[in-house]
Design an enzyme around this catalytic site. Structure first.
Site, mmCIF file in Angstrom:
data_model
loop_
_atom_site.group_PDB
_atom_site.id
_atom_site.type_symbol
_atom_site.label_atom_id
_atom_site.label_comp_id
_atom_site.label_asym_id
_atom_site.label_seq_id
_atom_site.Cartn_x
_atom_site.Cartn_y
_atom_site.Cartn_z
ATOM 1 N N HIS A 91 -9.589 5.620 -11.504
ATOM 2 C CA HIS A 91 -8.241 6.070 -11.149
ATOM 3 C C HIS A 91 -7.173 5.562 -12.110
ATOM 4 O O HIS A 91 -6.112 6.170 -12.226
ATOM 5 C CB HIS A 91 -7.906 5.632 -9.721
ATOM 6 N N HIS A 116 0.771 -7.740 -9.388
ATOM 7 C CA HIS A 116 -0.091 -7.473 -8.233
ATOM 8 C C HIS A 116 -1.413 -8.207 -8.385
ATOM 9 O O HIS A 116 -1.818 -8.575 -9.487
ATOM 10 C CB HIS A 116 -0.342 -5.974 -8.033
#
Length: 314
Positions: free
Chosen positions: A115, A179
């Site tokens: 992705h 993140h």
């Protein structure tokens, strides 16, 4: 010819655990506007810098960088699956140019991408096969990691090559910003997972793929409730990083070590190196100006979510 850039965060959680509708609409508007700018630019060649998440690259052989001579998207987390339209003669010429320039690039004629590559192609270009694309993997997850300096020099060398082409070139950077989702670490996993990280994780069976997806969704749900359940997002660092790329001060990052970046903003923040490579490539085309800078921390996606465009001034 002219060059254009867009860098965009990606997340496997889109469509699985989304933020409130107003935030979703805001991000959708940002992405659609970027897609329109790219369509107006009408690129003839796309160079996509992106990471992998133990879907295409494993510890059986983990290069710092790899250029795809052919590539297939696996369709994880509901992202698009299929073949990327890699122009092999240009890819082979780029590999030769990089090696001549002192960049030790690996090549793959059977690259698998996830992705991290598929989302920018889908969201910004409308599909995997809209334009010819050169996929450049940057290892941002599996230690030991390439330094900011090496990534910058990779991007500059790519940009010097594309500058010689008589084409409108679009540079894409995928990932980040701050993140730390639950990515397994080789030093901390059991023997079975270690075997997966060392190569048996290719082409996971459906049940394992679904279990992996659910683990990430569950971690995100906990993170929304308690943002100390994972490494917290760091909006202050994210904005400082955006300042650096906006002002073309990329060399300022050369002294930032892997350990310090992980401690400051999370272990997956190294995905910003894909942005650095893209901006460095654009800088090789001459001075650039940025537009449409966007940032928002989105806990549901475990991401400091960013987006920015830039255009060469020549």
């Amino acid at each position: 010819m002219s060059a254009f850039l867009h860098c965009l965060s990606h997340t496997p959680l889109i469509g699985h655990l989304d933020p409130p509708q107003d935030v979703l609409d805001e991000v959708s508007g940002i992405v659609q506007a970027a897609r329109s700018r790219i369509a107006e630019f009408a690129p003839e060649l796309v160079v996509l810098f992106a990471p992998d998440h133990y879907n295409g690259f494993f510890y059986d052989v983990m290069p710092p960088f790899c250029l795809g001579m052919a590539a297939e998207a696996i369709g994880d987390f509901g992202s698009l699956a299929g073949t990327l339209p890699v122009p092999k003669p240009i890819a082979e010429a780029l590999a030769e140019s990089l090696l001549t320039s002192g960049i030790d690039i690996a090549v793959s004629y059977r690259m698998q991408v996830d992705h991290g590559f598929a989302q920018p192609l889908e969201f910004l270009l409308g599909g995997l096969d809209t334009y010819p694309v050169l996929p450049v993997f940057v290892n941002c997850v599996a230690p030991p990691l390439p330094t900011f300096e090496r990534v910058r020099k990779l991007g500059e060398a790519v940009g010097h090559f594309t500058q010689q082409l008589d084409k409108r070139v679009l540079f894409l950077g995928s990932g980040g910003l701050s993140h730390q989702p639950p990515v397994p670490e080789l030093a901390k996993v059991d023997a079975r997972m270690a075997d997966r990280l060392m190569g048996s994780g290719r082409n996971l069976p459906v049940d394992e793929r679904e279990a992996r997806t659910q683990r990430v969704i569950s971690a995100a749900e906990r993170f929304v409730e308690d943002q100390n359940s994972l490494h917290p997002l760091n909006p202050e660092w994210d904005q400082q990083f955006l300042d650096i790329v906006e002002q073309n001060n990329l060399a300022q990052l050369d002294g930032v070590t892997a350990a310090s970046l992980s401690a400051i903003a999370g272990k997956s923040t190294h995905e910003v190196k894909a942005w650095v490579a893209a901006f460095a490539a654009l800088s090789a085309h001459g001075p650039y100006s940025t537009t449409d800078r966007y940032y928002r921390p989105i806990p549901e996606w475990i991401a400091g979510f960013g987006s920015i465009s830039a255009r060469s001034q020549r």
